[in-house]
Scaffold this motif. Structure first.
Motif, short mmCIF file in Angstrom:
data_model
loop_
_atom_site.label_atom_id
_atom_site.label_comp_id
_atom_site.label_asym_id
_atom_site.label_seq_id
_atom_site.Cartn_x
_atom_site.Cartn_y
_atom_site.Cartn_z
N PRO A 143 0.83 -1.22 0.00
CA PRO A 143 0.00 0.00 0.00
C PRO A 143 0.85 1.26 0.00
O PRO A 143 1.96 1.28 0.54
CB PRO A 143 -0.81 -0.13 1.30
N ALA A 144 0.34 2.30 -0.62
CA ALA A 144 1.11 3.53 -0.78
C ALA A 144 1.49 4.14 0.56
O ALA A 144 2.61 4.62 0.74
CB ALA A 144 0.32 4.54 -1.62
N ILE A 145 0.57 4.11 1.53
CA ILE A 145 0.88 4.72 2.82
C ILE A 145 1.93 3.90 3.57
O ILE A 145 2.80 4.46 4.26
CB ILE A 145 -0.41 4.86 3.66
N LEU A 185 9.82 11.11 -5.51
CA LEU A 185 9.96 10.53 -6.83
C LEU A 185 10.51 9.11 -6.75
O LEU A 185 10.03 8.20 -7.44
CB LEU A 185 10.86 11.41 -7.70
N LEU A 186 11.51 8.90 -5.91
CA LEU A 186 12.07 7.56 -5.76
C LEU A 186 11.03 6.58 -5.26
O LEU A 186 10.95 5.44 -5.73
CB LEU A 186 13.26 7.60 -4.80
N GLU A 187 10.20 7.01 -4.31
CA GLU A 187 9.18 6.11 -3.78
C GLU A 187 8.11 5.83 -4.82
O GLU A 187 7.64 4.69 -4.95
CB GLU A 187 8.54 6.74 -2.53
N VAL A 188 7.73 6.83 -5.61
CA VAL A 188 6.71 6.63 -6.65
C VAL A 188 7.24 5.66 -7.71
O VAL A 188 6.51 4.76 -8.17
CB VAL A 188 6.31 7.98 -7.27
N VAL A 189 8.49 5.84 -8.11
CA VAL A 189 9.07 4.93 -9.10
C VAL A 189 9.16 3.52 -8.54
O VAL A 189 8.88 2.54 -9.24
CB VAL A 189 10.46 5.44 -9.53
N THR A 254 -0.99 10.33 -1.82
CA THR A 254 -0.56 9.72 -0.56
C THR A 254 0.91 9.95 -0.29
O THR A 254 1.30 10.32 0.83
CB THR A 254 -0.86 8.21 -0.60
N GLN A 255 1.76 9.73 -1.31
CA GLN A 255 3.20 9.86 -1.09
C GLN A 255 3.58 11.29 -0.71
O GLN A 255 4.37 11.50 0.23
CB GLN A 255 3.95 9.42 -2.35
N ILE A 256 3.02 12.27 -1.40
CA ILE A 256 3.33 13.66 -1.08
C ILE A 256 2.80 14.02 0.30
O ILE A 256 3.50 14.66 1.11
CB ILE A 256 2.72 14.60 -2.15
N TYR A 257 1.59 13.63 0.59
CA TYR A 257 0.97 14.02 1.85
C TYR A 257 1.68 13.39 3.05
O TYR A 257 1.88 14.05 4.08
CB TYR A 257 -0.51 13.61 1.86
N VAL A 258 2.09 12.13 2.93
CA VAL A 258 2.73 11.43 4.05
C VAL A 258 4.18 11.85 4.19
O VAL A 258 4.66 12.17 5.28
CB VAL A 258 2.61 9.91 3.86
N ASP A 261 4.60 15.75 4.93
CA ASP A 261 3.75 16.25 6.00
C ASP A 261 2.73 17.26 5.48
O ASP A 261 2.59 18.36 6.00
CB ASP A 261 4.58 16.87 7.12
N GLY A 262 2.01 16.85 4.42
CA GLY A 262 0.92 17.67 3.91
C GLY A 262 1.31 18.70 2.88
O GLY A 262 0.52 19.61 2.60
N GLY A 263 2.49 18.59 2.27
CA GLY A 263 2.87 19.54 1.22
C GLY A 263 4.16 20.27 1.46
O GLY A 263 4.51 21.18 0.69
#
Length: 318
Positions: A143-145, A185-189, A254-258, A261-263
């Motif tokens: 899961p993304a989170i 970016l690394l986590e998304v990839v 999810t990745q950006i928010y977590v 810390d919300g941006g």
């Protein structure tokens, strides 16, 4: 007294010498049959997609804040007022530009890693291939989170093993704007490349082996084989994975928010999805959040239509 037996006269032969064709019973409503089969799926889509999109568009043209939600103030029609306010906000254009650049880098990196590993799968033995597939599918299924939390621990300034291995000390990856975007970016990839890898690998396996052997016998390098032989033959598959990657990476939330810390600090790592969330729920400006959602929907719809048009130009079946 004798009775003469007579045989019935044969029907007249059709003109033109052609054989008579048996008549089929005409269907009263031949055009309704496909729709009857599609009816259950259309009902589900109407409930899960069409109605929410309608509500999103409706809220975007209304004055809809916490006062209207609580019932203290009546809802009023704003027309395009919310969109004018949104387009007049410099932060919106900054966030839109950051989202486009971030999504483009994610798509290019995902395709590079996924296609490279797909080619590698065709060059290694069965046991390493199985290990790579299992590890990749494990990353895809996470899961993304959960994946974002694990990556935050790995790159933690105090306890993360990555800083110790790289000798970075207490360097904070999420403090700077570009380092935070690079970490996300690394986590998304990491969680996206398995889809590209498996899809492209399946396409490579469908290419006749004789074609690749002929290219090797002609002295072509692996890069030349990919560029001149595999890539043209895999063009429909590459178009599909590229379009889906654009859609997924453009609406990363999810990745950006977590991980930021919300941006990020002062909103330095905002993307459109997180920006819409902040407008709608943090600021209770639900109409502005809905307007951002409509803008994202239109952008992704334009990308999808461009993909379909490109497929049609190349003569692919839709």
């Amino acid at each position: 007294m004798t009775q003469t037996l007579t045989t019935p006269a044969a029907p007249p032969a059709p003109q033109g010498g052609g054989a008579a064709r048996p008549r089929r019973p005409a269907s009263r409503h031949p055009g309704w049959t496909p729709w009857l089969y599609l009816a259950p799926a259309l009902v589900v889509l109407a409930g899960l997609l069409i109605y929410p999109v309608y509500q999103l568009g409706l809220i975007s043209v209304l004055e809809y804040t916490q006062a209207q939600v609580s019932g203290g103030v009546p809802t009023s029609f704003q027309g395009l007022g919310n969109y004018r306010a949104l387009f007049a906000d410099p932060q919106f254009w900054q966030v839109l530009g950051a989202t486009v650049v971030f999504a483009a880098l994610c798509v290019v990196s995902t395709l590079f890693v996924g296609c490279g590993l797909a080619v590698l799968l065709t060059r290694i033995r069965a046991l390493p291939r199985l290990a790579l597939l299992v590890a990749s599918l494990g990353a895809w299924a996470t899961p993304a989170i959960t994946g974002s939390t694990v990556w935050m621990f790995l790159f933690d300034a105090d306890f993360g093993p990555v800083n110790r291995l790289l000798g970075l000390g207490d360097f904070s990856w999420t403090y700077g704007r570009y380092s935070a975007f690079a970490l996300v970016l690394l986590e998304v990839v990491w969680c996206s490349f398995p889809f590209v890898m498996v899809t492209v690998y399946a396409g490579i396996r469908a290419v006749p082996a004789e074609v690749l052997e002929a290219a090797s016998l002609d002295g072509a390098s692996q890069w030349r084989i990919w560029r001149s032989v595999l890539a043209p033959m895999l063009r429909p598959i590459l178009l599909v994975v590229t379009t889906q990657s654009v859609i997924w990476d453009f609406k990363v939330f999810t990745q950006i928010y977590v991980m930021t810390d919300g941006g990020g600090i002062a909103g330095q790592n905002l993307v459109l999805n997180v920006y819409a969330y902040q407008k709608a729920f943090a600021s209770s400006q639900y109409s502005l959040g809905a307007a951002i959602g409509v803008v994202m929907l239109l952008i992704l719809l334009a990308v999808t239509l461009a993909y379909l048009r490109l497929m049609r130009r190349q003569g692919e079946e839709l």
